[in-house]
Design a protein around this motif. Sequence first.
Motif, mmCIF file in Angstrom:
data_model
loop_
_atom_site.group_PDB
_atom_site.id
_atom_site.type_symbol
_atom_site.label_atom_id
_atom_site.label_comp_id
_atom_site.label_asym_id
_atom_site.label_seq_id
_atom_site.Cartn_x
_atom_site.Cartn_y
_atom_site.Cartn_z
ATOM 1 N N ILE A 1 -2.322 -36.814 -67.404
ATOM 2 C CA ILE A 1 -0.953 -37.025 -67.884
ATOM 3 C C ILE A 1 -0.856 -38.426 -68.473
ATOM 4 O O ILE A 1 -1.287 -39.394 -67.852
ATOM 5 N N SER A 2 -0.293 -38.521 -69.662
ATOM 6 C CA SER A 2 -0.191 -39.790 -70.372
ATOM 7 C C SER A 2 1.267 -40.202 -70.523
ATOM 8 O O SER A 2 2.078 -39.459 -71.102
ATOM 9 N N TYR A 3 1.577 -41.379 -70.013
ATOM 10 C CA TYR A 3 2.924 -41.945 -70.154
ATOM 11 C C TYR A 3 2.818 -43.266 -70.889
ATOM 12 O O TYR A 3 1.786 -43.912 -70.830
ATOM 13 N N PRO A 4 3.851 -43.677 -71.629
ATOM 14 C CA PRO A 4 5.235 -43.226 -71.567
ATOM 15 C C PRO A 4 5.570 -42.031 -72.461
ATOM 16 O O PRO A 4 6.677 -41.523 -72.409
ATOM 17 N N VAL A 5 4.615 -41.558 -73.246
ATOM 18 C CA VAL A 5 4.912 -40.449 -74.157
ATOM 19 C C VAL A 5 5.267 -39.172 -73.397
ATOM 20 O O VAL A 5 6.126 -38.418 -73.809
ATOM 21 N N GLY A 6 4.609 -38.925 -72.269
ATOM 22 C CA GLY A 6 4.906 -37.745 -71.476
ATOM 23 C C GLY A 6 4.145 -36.519 -71.928
ATOM 24 O O GLY A 6 4.702 -35.441 -72.066
ATOM 25 N N ARG A 7 2.858 -36.697 -72.185
ATOM 26 C CA ARG A 7 2.017 -35.556 -72.558
ATOM 27 C C ARG A 7 1.124 -35.178 -71.396
ATOM 28 O O ARG A 7 0.518 -36.030 -70.758
ATOM 29 N N TRP A 8 1.041 -33.871 -71.157
ATOM 30 C CA TRP A 8 0.154 -33.319 -70.139
ATOM 31 C C TRP A 8 -1.003 -32.665 -70.872
ATOM 32 O O TRP A 8 -0.792 -31.807 -71.733
ATOM 33 N N TYR A 9 -2.217 -33.057 -70.513
ATOM 34 C CA TYR A 9 -3.419 -32.518 -71.143
ATOM 35 C C TYR A 9 -4.107 -31.556 -70.180
ATOM 36 O O TYR A 9 -4.112 -31.774 -68.974
ATOM 37 N N LYS A 10 -4.700 -30.512 -70.728
ATOM 38 C CA LYS A 10 -5.368 -29.494 -69.914
ATOM 39 C C LYS A 10 -6.848 -29.430 -70.267
ATOM 40 O O LYS A 10 -7.263 -29.882 -71.331
ATOM 41 N N GLU A 11 -7.602 -28.867 -69.327
ATOM 42 C CA GLU A 11 -9.019 -28.590 -69.544
ATOM 43 C C GLU A 11 -9.796 -29.814 -70.029
ATOM 44 O O GLU A 11 -10.676 -29.720 -70.877
ATOM 45 N N MET A 12 -9.464 -30.965 -69.470
ATOM 46 C CA MET A 12 -10.133 -32.204 -69.845
ATOM 47 C C MET A 12 -11.472 -32.315 -69.120
ATOM 48 O O MET A 12 -11.604 -31.913 -67.965
ATOM 49 N N THR A 13 -12.456 -32.859 -69.814
ATOM 50 C CA THR A 13 -13.774 -33.093 -69.231
ATOM 51 C C THR A 13 -14.172 -34.544 -69.504
ATOM 52 O O THR A 13 -13.557 -35.226 -70.337
ATOM 53 N N SER A 14 -15.227 -34.978 -68.855
ATOM 54 C CA SER A 14 -15.693 -36.350 -69.071
ATOM 55 C C SER A 14 -16.106 -36.569 -70.528
ATOM 56 O O SER A 14 -15.980 -37.676 -71.048
ATOM 57 N N ALA A 15 -16.552 -35.517 -71.202
ATOM 58 C CA ALA A 15 -16.936 -35.635 -72.615
ATOM 59 C C ALA A 15 -15.735 -35.936 -73.516
ATOM 60 O O ALA A 15 -15.907 -36.441 -74.628
ATOM 61 N N ASP A 16 -14.520 -35.639 -73.036
ATOM 62 C CA ASP A 16 -13.305 -35.891 -73.819
ATOM 63 C C ASP A 16 -12.838 -37.342 -73.767
ATOM 64 O O ASP A 16 -11.975 -37.752 -74.543
ATOM 65 N N ALA A 17 -13.384 -38.132 -72.849
ATOM 66 C CA ALA A 17 -12.896 -39.495 -72.627
ATOM 67 C C ALA A 17 -12.875 -40.373 -73.884
ATOM 68 O O ALA A 17 -11.836 -40.978 -74.181
ATOM 69 N N PRO A 18 -13.963 -40.473 -74.649
ATOM 70 C CA PRO A 18 -13.925 -41.352 -75.825
ATOM 71 C C PRO A 18 -12.841 -40.959 -76.831
ATOM 72 O O PRO A 18 -12.096 -41.813 -77.323
ATOM 73 N N ARG A 19 -12.741 -39.683 -77.113
ATOM 74 C CA ARG A 19 -11.747 -39.207 -78.078
ATOM 75 C C ARG A 19 -10.330 -39.396 -77.544
ATOM 76 O O ARG A 19 -9.418 -39.751 -78.288
ATOM 77 N N PHE A 20 -10.140 -39.172 -76.252
ATOM 78 C CA PHE A 20 -8.820 -39.336 -75.650
ATOM 79 C C PHE A 20 -8.357 -40.787 -75.739
ATOM 80 O O PHE A 20 -7.243 -41.058 -76.187
ATOM 81 N N ILE A 21 -9.207 -41.728 -75.332
ATOM 82 C CA ILE A 21 -8.830 -43.143 -75.355
ATOM 83 C C ILE A 21 -8.610 -43.608 -76.788
ATOM 84 O O ILE A 21 -7.646 -44.317 -77.082
ATOM 85 N N GLU A 22 -9.457 -43.196 -77.702
ATOM 86 C CA GLU A 22 -9.273 -43.544 -79.120
ATOM 87 C C GLU A 22 -7.936 -43.004 -79.626
ATOM 88 O O GLU A 22 -7.215 -43.679 -80.350
ATOM 89 N N GLY A 23 -7.598 -41.783 -79.211
ATOM 90 C CA GLY A 23 -6.328 -41.183 -79.626
ATOM 91 C C GLY A 23 -5.117 -41.930 -79.099
ATOM 92 O O GLY A 23 -4.081 -41.992 -79.775
ATOM 93 N N LEU A 24 -5.217 -42.484 -77.910
ATOM 94 C CA LEU A 24 -4.107 -43.291 -77.384
ATOM 95 C C LEU A 24 -3.839 -44.495 -78.279
ATOM 96 O O LEU A 24 -2.702 -44.842 -78.553
ATOM 97 N N ILE A 25 -4.907 -45.124 -78.726
ATOM 98 C CA ILE A 25 -4.793 -46.340 -79.529
ATOM 99 C C ILE A 25 -4.361 -46.026 -80.965
ATOM 100 O O ILE A 25 -3.530 -46.722 -81.534
ATOM 101 N N THR A 26 -4.897 -44.967 -81.542
ATOM 102 C CA THR A 26 -4.610 -44.650 -82.946
ATOM 103 C C THR A 26 -3.406 -43.729 -83.131
ATOM 104 O O THR A 26 -2.895 -43.605 -84.236
#
Length: 130
Positions: free
Chosen positions: A64-89
């Motif tokens: 779950i990502s705040y303050p935007v309030g998005r819930w992500y499903k089916e996340m894996t460790s392989a998703d970490a780089p793309r997820f963190i990059e997406g937070l920034i961009t």
Amino acid sequence: MATWNLTKTEHHILICNGSSCKKAGAEALTQSIRSEIAEKGLDPVIHTSRTLCNGRCHDKCVLISYPVGRWYKEMTSADAPRFIEGLITGDGMEEKISHSYNGACFEPTAGTVLGIEKDEKIVEKVSKKL
């Protein structure tokens, strides 16, 4: 116990480590997310918290990502780089979003299982079993 200075925090990531998510790799996801944050020098900007069950076991692993309030499903460790990059961009992982906050409530995305209603009878029945 540490008390973190969160004055520069822009994102708070809640990573479910309830039993269903743990069995599906939540610990590896947690460590991958935290490693990615550290490698990019984003510790002052992104804070993580490991939680217990967030009630979306069908969607394991849940993040779950705040303050935007998005819930992500089916996340894996392989998703970490793309997820963190997406937070920034600002480029979200749209295919992994299960619920987003629209200012009034959380709305599911297409294909997300709604789950059971949280009415008083169900909550009371579950509480008696505990």
